[in-house]
Design an enzyme around this catalytic site. Sequence first.
Site, PDB file in Angstrom:
ATOM      1  N   LYS A 175       0.846  -1.201   0.000  1.00  0.00           N
ATOM      2  CA  LYS A 175       0.000   0.000   0.000  1.00  0.00           C
ATOM      3  C   LYS A 175       0.882   1.252   0.000  1.00  0.00           C
ATOM      4  CE  LYS A 175      -3.764  -2.481   2.246  1.00  0.00           C
ATOM      5  NZ  LYS A 175      -4.443  -2.907   3.455  1.00  0.00           N
ATOM      6  N   ASP A 226     -11.372   2.437   4.074  1.00  0.00           N
ATOM      7  CA  ASP A 226     -11.784   1.027   4.005  1.00  0.00           C
ATOM      8  C   ASP A 226     -13.295   0.901   3.826  1.00  0.00           C
ATOM      9  OD1 ASP A 226      -9.967  -1.109   4.094  1.00  0.00           O
ATOM     10  OD2 ASP A 226      -9.502  -0.767   6.211  1.00  0.00           O
ATOM     11  N   GLN A 241      -4.828  -1.670   9.603  1.00  0.00           N
ATOM     12  CA  GLN A 241      -4.683  -3.001   9.000  1.00  0.00           C
ATOM     13  C   GLN A 241      -5.220  -4.061   9.956  1.00  0.00           C
ATOM     14  OE1 GLN A 241      -3.632  -3.506   5.854  1.00  0.00           O
ATOM     15  NE2 GLN A 241      -3.882  -5.709   6.027  1.00  0.00           N
TER      16      GLN A 241
HETATM   17  N1  GUN Z   1      -6.890  -7.133   6.196  1.00  0.00           N
HETATM   18  C1  GUN Z   1      -7.298  -7.939   5.176  1.00  0.00           C
HETATM   19  N2  GUN Z   1      -8.113  -7.269   4.335  1.00  0.00           N
HETATM   20  C2  GUN Z   1      -8.204  -6.014   4.815  1.00  0.00           C
HETATM   21  C3  GUN Z   1      -8.888  -4.840   4.357  1.00  0.00           C
HETATM   22  O1  GUN Z   1      -9.587  -4.815   3.352  1.00  0.00           O
HETATM   23  N3  GUN Z   1      -8.721  -3.741   5.136  1.00  0.00           N
HETATM   24  C4  GUN Z   1      -7.972  -3.754   6.268  1.00  0.00           C
HETATM   25  N4  GUN Z   1      -7.884  -2.625   6.954  1.00  0.00           N
HETATM   26  N5  GUN Z   1      -7.321  -4.804   6.698  1.00  0.00           N
HETATM   27  C5  GUN Z   1      -7.432  -5.928   5.975  1.00  0.00           C
END
Ligand code: GUN
Length: 283
Positions: A52, A119, A96
């Site tokens: 990211k 998100d 995360q």
């Molecule tokens: N962990 C696995 N998928 C995701 C997601 O889409 N967002 C976040 N914040 N953590 C994750």
Amino acid sequence: MAEILDGKFYACEILKEVEVEVAALKSRGITPGLAVIIVGENPASKVYVNRKHEACEAIGIYSLVIRMPESATEEELLAKITELNNDNKVNGILVQLPLPKHINTEYVLDQICPDKDVDGFHPMNVGELGIGRNRLVPCTPYGCIKMLELAGIEIKGKKAVIIGRSNIVGKPMFNLLLQRDATVTVAHSKTQNLPEVCREADILVAAIGKPKFVTREYVKPGAVVIDVGINRVDGKIVGDVDFDDCKEVAGAITPVPGGVGPLTIVMLLFNTAKAAKIQNKLM
Ligand code: GUN
């Protein structure tokens, strides 16, 4: 033999759109910014967070990664979120997941300012999606939809089956497909006659979290199969779909890796630019 839906290709197409948005914001003196918080040492999470960060840097989005130890308290995490909610350089905040067990995930996510919730997990954004006023939409399902649209796959009037009812994928996917006039079934671990239910689908979305769960007996000939799964088996990444088996029957199918994954990242960039526009009253 199914058409392979190349997620990297479609992610590049969407990225071009996001680059234009970022350039337009920069010409107004606004640099979109994303803060990602990672708590602990989960190896998969570390990989995702690095990806990211690199994706942001590559297109000129300001990127801040906050690493907190496994032992961090909920209070410490909440204090960081408050700080980022009040930081003008930060337009998007992503915590995360998964978080360590001593932290209440739901409570923490609720404290992110809804306008910075890239998100799309905050109850306000979830509610907006449910009533068709899409603001910040969860990245993975939104990426799948964008890919279907770019690939020219008709959704309207089609029968879609989603396997999995998570807040991250299954439920938002339901809303996005319904908004586009599909007839949508959400199947899950208690669904009876699952292969039969899935064989009704023109569009089958697998978001179960079980490696190679979906085999050809779940797939109607010619169906579009979207594999959202990311499972680690013997050090290899495999999806929820048995790709080699299903590609003989499906009309189109996403591989893992190289399918939905790249779309998730690019949609995070898309949402960060959108969050910057929302906060600057440009939309
Ligand atoms: N962990 C696995 N998928 C995701 C997601 O889409 N967002 C976040 N914040 N953590 C994750």
